[in-house]
Design a protein around this motif. Sequence first.
Motif, PDB file in Angstrom:
ATOM      1  N   THR A  16       0.838  -1.195   0.000  1.00  0.00           N
ATOM      2  CA  THR A  16       0.000   0.000   0.000  1.00  0.00           C
ATOM      3  C   THR A  16       0.875   1.248   0.000  1.00  0.00           C
ATOM      4  O   THR A  16       0.585   2.218  -0.718  1.00  0.00           O
ATOM      5  CB  THR A  16      -0.937  -0.004   1.225  1.00  0.00           C
ATOM      6  OG1 THR A  16      -1.705  -1.216   1.194  1.00  0.00           O
ATOM      7  CG2 THR A  16      -1.871   1.191   1.213  1.00  0.00           C
ATOM      8  N   ALA A  20       1.088   4.255  -2.797  1.00  0.00           N
ATOM      9  CA  ALA A  20       0.970   5.675  -2.447  1.00  0.00           C
ATOM     10  C   ALA A  20       2.188   6.467  -2.924  1.00  0.00           C
ATOM     11  O   ALA A  20       2.047   7.584  -3.432  1.00  0.00           O
ATOM     12  CB  ALA A  20       0.787   5.833  -0.938  1.00  0.00           C
ATOM     13  N   LYS A  25      -3.586   4.152  -7.581  1.00  0.00           N
ATOM     14  CA  LYS A  25      -4.817   3.920  -6.835  1.00  0.00           C
ATOM     15  C   LYS A  25      -4.541   2.821  -5.804  1.00  0.00           C
ATOM     16  O   LYS A  25      -3.913   1.807  -6.111  1.00  0.00           O
ATOM     17  CB  LYS A  25      -5.929   3.485  -7.797  1.00  0.00           C
ATOM     18  CG  LYS A  25      -7.249   3.254  -7.122  1.00  0.00           C
ATOM     19  CD  LYS A  25      -8.301   2.828  -8.134  1.00  0.00           C
ATOM     20  CE  LYS A  25      -9.588   2.507  -7.396  1.00  0.00           C
ATOM     21  NZ  LYS A  25     -10.555   1.868  -8.253  1.00  0.00           N
ATOM     22  N   ILE A  26      -5.016   3.028  -4.572  1.00  0.00           N
ATOM     23  CA  ILE A  26      -4.786   2.056  -3.503  1.00  0.00           C
ATOM     24  C   ILE A  26      -5.771   0.901  -3.645  1.00  0.00           C
ATOM     25  O   ILE A  26      -6.981   1.101  -3.681  1.00  0.00           O
ATOM     26  CB  ILE A  26      -4.961   2.708  -2.109  1.00  0.00           C
ATOM     27  CG1 ILE A  26      -4.067   3.939  -1.954  1.00  0.00           C
ATOM     28  CG2 ILE A  26      -4.726   1.693  -0.999  1.00  0.00           C
ATOM     29  CD1 ILE A  26      -2.599   3.663  -1.948  1.00  0.00           C
ATOM     30  N   GLN A  98      -0.034   2.981   8.728  1.00  0.00           N
ATOM     31  CA  GLN A  98      -1.393   2.817   9.258  1.00  0.00           C
ATOM     32  C   GLN A  98      -1.636   3.674  10.497  1.00  0.00           C
ATOM     33  O   GLN A  98      -2.298   3.249  11.448  1.00  0.00           O
ATOM     34  CB  GLN A  98      -1.676   1.333   9.537  1.00  0.00           C
ATOM     35  CG  GLN A  98      -1.455   0.469   8.318  1.00  0.00           C
ATOM     36  CD  GLN A  98      -1.431  -1.013   8.606  1.00  0.00           C
ATOM     37  OE1 GLN A  98      -1.466  -1.441   9.737  1.00  0.00           O
ATOM     38  NE2 GLN A  98      -1.362  -1.797   7.544  1.00  0.00           N
ATOM     39  N   SER A 125       0.257   7.613   6.445  1.00  0.00           N
ATOM     40  CA  SER A 125      -1.031   7.004   6.123  1.00  0.00           C
ATOM     41  C   SER A 125      -1.147   7.038   4.613  1.00  0.00           C
ATOM     42  O   SER A 125      -1.187   8.120   4.012  1.00  0.00           O
ATOM     43  CB  SER A 125      -2.193   7.781   6.746  1.00  0.00           C
ATOM     44  OG  SER A 125      -3.414   7.328   6.168  1.00  0.00           O
ATOM     45  N   TYR A 127      -3.651   6.233   2.935  1.00  0.00           N
ATOM     46  CA  TYR A 127      -5.008   6.627   2.544  1.00  0.00           C
ATOM     47  C   TYR A 127      -5.230   8.128   2.623  1.00  0.00           C
ATOM     48  O   TYR A 127      -5.892   8.707   1.772  1.00  0.00           O
ATOM     49  CB  TYR A 127      -6.038   5.866   3.381  1.00  0.00           C
ATOM     50  CG  TYR A 127      -6.056   4.404   3.014  1.00  0.00           C
ATOM     51  CD1 TYR A 127      -6.725   3.961   1.876  1.00  0.00           C
ATOM     52  CD2 TYR A 127      -5.367   3.465   3.779  1.00  0.00           C
ATOM     53  CE1 TYR A 127      -6.709   2.624   1.522  1.00  0.00           C
ATOM     54  CE2 TYR A 127      -5.358   2.131   3.428  1.00  0.00           C
ATOM     55  CZ  TYR A 127      -6.025   1.715   2.295  1.00  0.00           C
ATOM     56  OH  TYR A 127      -6.002   0.395   1.930  1.00  0.00           O
ATOM     57  N   THR A 128      -4.660   8.781   3.649  1.00  0.00           N
ATOM     58  CA  THR A 128      -4.821  10.235   3.745  1.00  0.00           C
ATOM     59  C   THR A 128      -3.667  10.972   3.076  1.00  0.00           C
ATOM     60  O   THR A 128      -3.773  12.163   2.807  1.00  0.00           O
ATOM     61  CB  THR A 128      -4.894  10.693   5.217  1.00  0.00           C
ATOM     62  OG1 THR A 128      -3.633  10.455   5.849  1.00  0.00           O
ATOM     63  CG2 THR A 128      -6.013   9.971   5.960  1.00  0.00           C
TER      64      THR A 128
END
Length: 163
Positions: A16, A20, A25-26, A98, A125, A127-128
Amino acid sequence: MKKIILMGRSECGKTTLRQALKGDKIHYHKTQYINHYDVVIDTPGEYAETNRLGRALALYSYEADVVGLLIGAQEPYSLFPPCVTASSARPVIGIVTQIDHPDANPDRAESWLRLSGCEEVFRVSAYTGEGIWQILEYLREDGDVLPWDQEEAERPRVVLSTK
């Protein structure tokens, strides 16, 4: 960019993070063998978790400029022994992944990485996006143009007259 090899246990966020860092795209993808990308070497967690496979990580680290040790912020233990970075011929950085997990304890994960010998530790992170640009800046070499440099160069310049 300096080439980095990512090491850590299964599901700590290596793939992941690679996605990033590359701006991809994750999506979930189980790494089953060592993957060489242009500036990232992604390794399966089983290599770090299994004594006999761990030797392969040592060999592949010679193909990288930087070794990245990853620990998820919610992990209950560290795979990395104290002062393990001394055995590497490459600079070793710590990466706490994470950090946005509900059970995250990034301070504990960072302390484990520092105990392992990492002087530079990044909290991220995927995702963020938090912490991603700091890793990219660390890996940057002279002449590298990162996305935010390109945006700045393309931004129109406004000159105000004093007349």
